[in-house]
Design a protein around this motif. Structure first.
Motif, PDB file in Angstrom:
ATOM      1  N   THR A 146       0.866  -1.177   0.000  1.00 59.44           N
ATOM      2  CA  THR A 146       0.000   0.000   0.000  1.00 59.44           C
ATOM      3  C   THR A 146       0.908   1.235   0.000  1.00 59.44           C
ATOM      4  OG1 THR A 146      -0.078  -0.105   2.390  1.00 59.44           O
ATOM      5  CG2 THR A 146      -1.885  -1.152   1.228  1.00 59.44           C
ATOM      6  N   PRO A 147       0.419   2.372  -0.556  1.00 57.20           N
ATOM      7  CA  PRO A 147       1.303   3.537  -0.735  1.00 57.20           C
ATOM      8  C   PRO A 147       2.033   3.975   0.546  1.00 57.20           C
ATOM      9  CG  PRO A 147      -0.788   3.887  -1.852  1.00 57.20           C
ATOM     10  CD  PRO A 147      -0.909   2.605  -1.110  1.00 57.20           C
ATOM     11  N   ILE A 148       1.339   3.953   1.678  1.00 57.92           N
ATOM     12  CA  ILE A 148       1.995   4.422   2.911  1.00 57.92           C
ATOM     13  C   ILE A 148       3.152   3.498   3.292  1.00 57.92           C
ATOM     14  CG2 ILE A 148       1.674   4.863   5.387  1.00 57.92           C
ATOM     15  CD1 ILE A 148      -1.296   5.482   4.740  1.00 57.92           C
ATOM     16  N   LEU A 149       2.888   2.182   3.218  1.00 57.97           N
ATOM     17  CA  LEU A 149       3.931   1.222   3.563  1.00 57.97           C
ATOM     18  C   LEU A 149       5.090   1.313   2.572  1.00 57.97           C
ATOM     19  CD1 LEU A 149       1.933  -1.964   4.606  1.00 57.97           C
ATOM     20  CD2 LEU A 149       3.420  -0.603   6.068  1.00 57.97           C
ATOM     21  N   LYS A 150       4.736   1.486   1.293  1.00 60.99           N
ATOM     22  CA  LYS A 150       5.768   1.563   0.262  1.00 60.99           C
ATOM     23  C   LYS A 150       6.734   2.705   0.556  1.00 60.99           C
ATOM     24  CE  LYS A 150       6.454   1.756  -4.734  1.00 60.99           C
ATOM     25  NZ  LYS A 150       7.645   2.607  -4.595  1.00 60.99           N
ATOM     26  N   ASN A 151       6.172   3.845   0.913  1.00 59.34           N
ATOM     27  CA  ASN A 151       6.970   5.012   1.283  1.00 59.34           C
ATOM     28  C   ASN A 151       7.952   4.699   2.404  1.00 59.34           C
ATOM     29  OD1 ASN A 151       7.063   7.546   0.236  1.00 59.34           O
ATOM     30  ND2 ASN A 151       4.966   8.061   0.877  1.00 59.34           N
ATOM     31  N   ILE A 178      -8.066  -7.555   6.398  1.00 54.08           N
ATOM     32  CA  ILE A 178      -7.622  -6.846   5.189  1.00 54.08           C
ATOM     33  C   ILE A 178      -6.891  -5.563   5.590  1.00 54.08           C
ATOM     34  CG2 ILE A 178      -8.382  -5.590   3.131  1.00 54.08           C
ATOM     35  CD1 ILE A 178     -10.697  -7.663   2.954  1.00 54.08           C
ATOM     36  N   ALA A 179      -7.479  -4.830   6.545  1.00 53.47           N
ATOM     37  CA  ALA A 179      -6.875  -3.564   6.970  1.00 53.47           C
ATOM     38  C   ALA A 179      -5.476  -3.793   7.545  1.00 53.47           C
ATOM     39  CB  ALA A 179      -7.773  -2.882   8.005  1.00 53.47           C
ATOM     40  N   SER A 180      -5.268  -4.944   8.169  1.00 51.59           N
ATOM     41  CA  SER A 180      -3.964  -5.226   8.786  1.00 51.59           C
ATOM     42  C   SER A 180      -2.948  -5.694   7.760  1.00 51.59           C
ATOM     43  CB  SER A 180      -4.123  -6.313   9.844  1.00 51.59           C
ATOM     44  OG  SER A 180      -4.437  -7.546   9.208  1.00 51.59           O
ATOM     45  N   ASN A 181      -3.396  -5.817   6.502  1.00 56.17           N
ATOM     46  CA  ASN A 181      -2.512  -6.271   5.424  1.00 56.17           C
ATOM     47  C   ASN A 181      -2.148  -7.757   5.571  1.00 56.17           C
ATOM     48  OD1 ASN A 181      -1.462  -5.246   3.017  1.00 56.17           O
ATOM     49  ND2 ASN A 181       0.619  -5.220   3.833  1.00 56.17           N
ATOM     50  N   TYR A 182      -2.826  -8.474   6.510  1.00 55.68           N
ATOM     51  CA  TYR A 182      -2.623  -9.928   6.625  1.00 55.68           C
ATOM     52  C   TYR A 182      -3.098 -10.571   5.330  1.00 55.68           C
ATOM     53  CZ  TYR A 182      -4.087 -14.697   7.592  1.00 55.68           C
ATOM     54  OH  TYR A 182      -4.301 -16.052   7.488  1.00 55.68           O
ATOM     55  N   ILE A 183      -4.299 -10.147   4.876  1.00 56.51           N
ATOM     56  CA  ILE A 183      -4.721 -10.487   3.520  1.00 56.51           C
ATOM     57  C   ILE A 183      -4.157  -9.374   2.646  1.00 56.51           C
ATOM     58  CG2 ILE A 183      -6.689 -10.723   1.944  1.00 56.51           C
ATOM     59  CD1 ILE A 183      -8.356 -11.603   4.402  1.00 56.51           C
ATOM     60  N   ARG A 184      -3.202  -9.712   1.820  1.00 52.45           N
ATOM     61  CA  ARG A 184      -2.592  -8.678   0.970  1.00 52.45           C
ATOM     62  C   ARG A 184      -3.497  -8.485  -0.247  1.00 52.45           C
ATOM     63  NH1 ARG A 184       3.079  -7.553   2.289  1.00 52.45           N
ATOM     64  NH2 ARG A 184       3.537  -8.724   4.176  1.00 52.45           N
ATOM     65  N   LYS A 185      -4.508  -7.649  -0.034  1.00 51.36           N
ATOM     66  CA  LYS A 185      -5.580  -7.469  -1.007  1.00 51.36           C
ATOM     67  C   LYS A 185      -5.038  -6.989  -2.351  1.00 51.36           C
ATOM     68  CE  LYS A 185     -10.253  -7.573  -1.037  1.00 51.36           C
ATOM     69  NZ  LYS A 185     -10.437  -7.318  -2.455  1.00 51.36           N
ATOM     70  N   THR A 219     -10.738 -19.181 -11.484  1.00 52.50           N
ATOM     71  CA  THR A 219      -9.730 -18.245 -10.982  1.00 52.50           C
ATOM     72  C   THR A 219      -8.382 -18.596 -11.581  1.00 52.50           C
ATOM     73  OG1 THR A 219     -10.890 -18.107  -8.871  1.00 52.50           O
ATOM     74  CG2 THR A 219      -8.646 -17.281  -8.907  1.00 52.50           C
ATOM     75  N   ILE A 220      -7.739 -17.620 -12.191  1.00 51.99           N
ATOM     76  CA  ILE A 220      -6.340 -17.813 -12.560  1.00 51.99           C
ATOM     77  C   ILE A 220      -5.553 -17.190 -11.419  1.00 51.99           C
ATOM     78  CG2 ILE A 220      -4.507 -17.338 -14.217  1.00 51.99           C
ATOM     79  CD1 ILE A 220      -6.632 -17.118 -16.369  1.00 51.99           C
ATOM     80  N   ASN A 221      -4.888 -18.052 -10.671  1.00 52.02           N
ATOM     81  CA  ASN A 221      -4.231 -17.623  -9.459  1.00 52.02           C
ATOM     82  C   ASN A 221      -2.883 -16.985  -9.778  1.00 52.02           C
ATOM     83  OD1 ASN A 221      -3.082 -17.375  -6.978  1.00 52.02           O
ATOM     84  ND2 ASN A 221      -2.674 -19.566  -6.769  1.00 52.02           N
ATOM     85  N   LEU A 222      -2.778 -15.693  -9.481  1.00 53.30           N
ATOM     86  CA  LEU A 222      -1.514 -15.008  -9.734  1.00 53.30           C
ATOM     87  C   LEU A 222      -0.849 -14.561  -8.436  1.00 53.30           C
ATOM     88  CD1 LEU A 222      -2.612 -12.857 -12.805  1.00 53.30           C
ATOM     89  CD2 LEU A 222      -1.274 -14.951 -12.834  1.00 53.30           C
ATOM     90  N   SER A 223      -1.489 -14.905  -7.289  1.00 55.51           N
ATOM     91  CA  SER A 223      -0.928 -14.415  -6.023  1.00 55.51           C
ATOM     92  C   SER A 223      -0.292 -15.507  -5.180  1.00 55.51           C
ATOM     93  CB  SER A 223      -2.004 -13.700  -5.209  1.00 55.51           C
ATOM     94  OG  SER A 223      -3.080 -14.557  -4.927  1.00 55.51           O
ATOM     95  N   SER A 249      -8.073 -16.976   4.902  1.00 54.49           N
ATOM     96  CA  SER A 249      -6.945 -17.374   4.070  1.00 54.49           C
ATOM     97  C   SER A 249      -6.250 -16.106   3.602  1.00 54.49           C
ATOM     98  CB  SER A 249      -7.427 -18.174   2.865  1.00 54.49           C
ATOM     99  OG  SER A 249      -6.382 -18.221   1.907  1.00 54.49           O
ATOM    100  N   PRO A 250      -4.922 -16.052   3.724  1.00 51.86           N
ATOM    101  CA  PRO A 250      -4.232 -14.853   3.218  1.00 51.86           C
ATOM    102  C   PRO A 250      -4.353 -14.721   1.695  1.00 51.86           C
ATOM    103  CG  PRO A 250      -2.649 -16.494   4.036  1.00 51.86           C
ATOM    104  CD  PRO A 250      -4.020 -17.006   4.355  1.00 51.86           C
ATOM    105  N   TYR A 251      -4.805 -15.800   1.051  1.00 52.86           N
ATOM    106  CA  TYR A 251      -4.914 -15.782  -0.424  1.00 52.86           C
ATOM    107  C   TYR A 251      -6.362 -15.853  -0.883  1.00 52.86           C
ATOM    108  CZ  TYR A 251      -0.071 -17.192   0.190  1.00 52.86           C
ATOM    109  OH  TYR A 251       1.232 -17.269   0.576  1.00 52.86           O
ATOM    110  N   VAL A 252      -7.274 -15.196  -0.164  1.00 54.75           N
ATOM    111  CA  VAL A 252      -8.717 -15.284  -0.465  1.00 54.75           C
ATOM    112  C   VAL A 252      -9.031 -15.596  -1.934  1.00 54.75           C
ATOM    113  CG1 VAL A 252      -9.680 -13.978   1.442  1.00 54.75           C
ATOM    114  CG2 VAL A 252      -8.774 -12.738  -0.519  1.00 54.75           C
ATOM    115  N   TYR A 253      -9.696 -16.726  -2.145  1.00 55.80           N
ATOM    116  CA  TYR A 253     -10.117 -17.116  -3.499  1.00 55.80           C
ATOM    117  C   TYR A 253     -11.561 -16.706  -3.781  1.00 55.80           C
ATOM    118  CZ  TYR A 253      -6.077 -20.097  -4.464  1.00 55.80           C
ATOM    119  OH  TYR A 253      -4.824 -20.572  -4.720  1.00 55.80           O
ATOM    120  N   TYR A 254     -12.305 -16.403  -2.710  1.00 52.99           N
ATOM    121  CA  TYR A 254     -13.721 -16.026  -2.847  1.00 52.99           C
ATOM    122  C   TYR A 254     -14.084 -15.243  -1.603  1.00 52.99           C
ATOM    123  CZ  TYR A 254     -13.739 -20.269  -0.054  1.00 52.99           C
ATOM    124  OH  TYR A 254     -13.446 -21.203   0.901  1.00 52.99           O
ATOM    125  N   ASN A 255     -15.301 -14.707  -1.562  1.00 59.04           N
ATOM    126  CA  ASN A 255     -15.655 -13.814  -0.461  1.00 59.04           C
ATOM    127  C   ASN A 255     -15.506 -14.466   0.914  1.00 59.04           C
ATOM    128  OD1 ASN A 255     -16.650 -11.345   0.638  1.00 59.04           O
ATOM    129  ND2 ASN A 255     -18.612 -12.359   0.960  1.00 59.04           N
TER     130      ASN A 255
END
Ligand SMILES: [Zn+2]
Length: 337
Positions: free
Chosen positions: A3-8, A68-75, A96-100, A161-167
């Motif tokens: 996320t932009p803040i963390l990237k900074n 999600i807010a904690s970035n545990y799920i890297r949305k 789903t084509i899994n790219l994550s 799941s940190p890799y959420v495949y569905y809601n």
């Protein structure tokens, strides 16, 4: 990506020479930063339980948003997956084509089942991951919070799941590092869980390699707030099984063999599921390549999926066989090209 803040902040750390500019190092460090902002596990559990008393959906909603807010799920990462629905004769299938998340080779999964883990935490599903600082071989989990749950007389934890495949793709993990197993208790556990969270479904991967999940060494289930195509697929045939007259039995129109049990009597559904499992485990039909064992190695098992449907219990039993041959080393009955 971050996320932009963390990237900074991470760019600054790199510039000052505090961390190496590698993805694993950046991931370890951004989790450490988030940790400074996280509520304690006890606070998360308390909030979840308070909301649960009032409204179960509110509780999971709070917990999912926090994950999600904690970035545990890297949305930002899971959003890269390519997802669509495609109409078929069985219904609208989710693709789903899994790219994550890197997918594992089924043969490596089979090998890993036999490996004795000496690391700490023992595996990615152990409760000890909560708060773990991570290292090059194990992701940092300081931003991870898990919710204790008790059902069917056992202690479990809920997490996403940190890799959420569905809601709201959740994982229900055994408090103990104990191997996956499909038996009577599995049916009790799955129905026990959906009683606790009736807006979620819960299913277990099979307990044999090839047709099973990617982690067989730690007992766990997958669930979530989502309706998959199989749940709404047409019914092809209705049965009645003697001695289990309170339970409706259906065959679902699906590319795999699916038996659906539905009724108000939970105990009877569990009894019938166990009966079907026992029969299937010893079933062979050479004409279609189904052999229940070769050289003493068992091949038949079940993938069970449970849900509450209009106040009734519903349990889908997908019959699985994990044999391989030269033409299909990844599994004769596993999706392959
Ligand atoms: Zn474990």
């Amino acid at each position: 990506t971050e996320t932009p803040i963390l990237k900074n902040m991470l760019d600054y750390e790199v510039e000052k020479g505090m961390i190496e500019n590698k993805t694993t190092k950046r991931n370890l460090f951004d989790t450490k930063i988030i940790n400074a902002l996280m509520p304690r596990p006890s606070e998360v559990i308390k909030t979840f339980n308070e909301k649960y008393k009032n409204n179960k959906e509110e509780a999971t909603d709070y917990y999912y948003k926090m994950s999600i807010a904690s970035n545990y799920i890297r949305k930002d990462r899971t959003d890269k997956n390519i997802v669509w629905k495609t109409p078929t004769e069985y219904g609208d299938l989710d693709i789903t084509i899994n790219l994550s998340k890197p997918e594992k080779d089924p043969r490596d999964i089979a090998k890993a089942k036999l490996m004795k883990s000496t690391s700490y935490p023992k595996c990615l599903l152990c409760k000890q991951n909560e708060g773990f600082r991570g290292n090059i071989n194990h992701p940092a989990r300081q931003n991870h919070r898990i919710i204790p749950m008790e059902f069917a007389g056992e202690n479990w934890f809920l997490q996403y799941s940190p890799y959420v495949y569905y809601n709201e793709h959740c994982i229900i993990l055994n408090a103990k590092h104990t191997p996956m197993k499909i038996y009577r208790k599995t049916f009790e556990n799955l129905l026990g869980f959906v009683e606790k969270l009736p807006h979620y479904f819960a299913g277990s991967n099979a307990d044999l390699p090839i047709v099973g999940g990617s982690i067989l060494s730690h007992d766990h289930y997958q669930g979530g707030h989502y309706t998959f195509a199989m749940e709404v697929a047409p019914i092809e045939e209705t049965f009645e099984v003697k001695g289990y007259e309170n339970t409706k039995v259906y065959r679902v129109k699906w590319p795999m063999s699916v038996i659906r049990l539905n009724g108000e009597n939970k105990e009877e559904i569990i009894d019938l599921a166990e009966h079907i499992l026992d029969k299937w485990k010893n079933y062979s039909d050479e004409s279609v390549e189904i052999l229940h064992e070769t050289d003493g190695e068992p091949h038949n098992t079940i993938t069970p999926i449970a849900r509450m449907k209009n106040g009734k219990y519903e349990l889908d039993l997908v019959l699985r066989n994990n044999r391989t041959n030269e033409a299909h080393p990844m599994g004769i009955f596993h999706p392959h090209s």
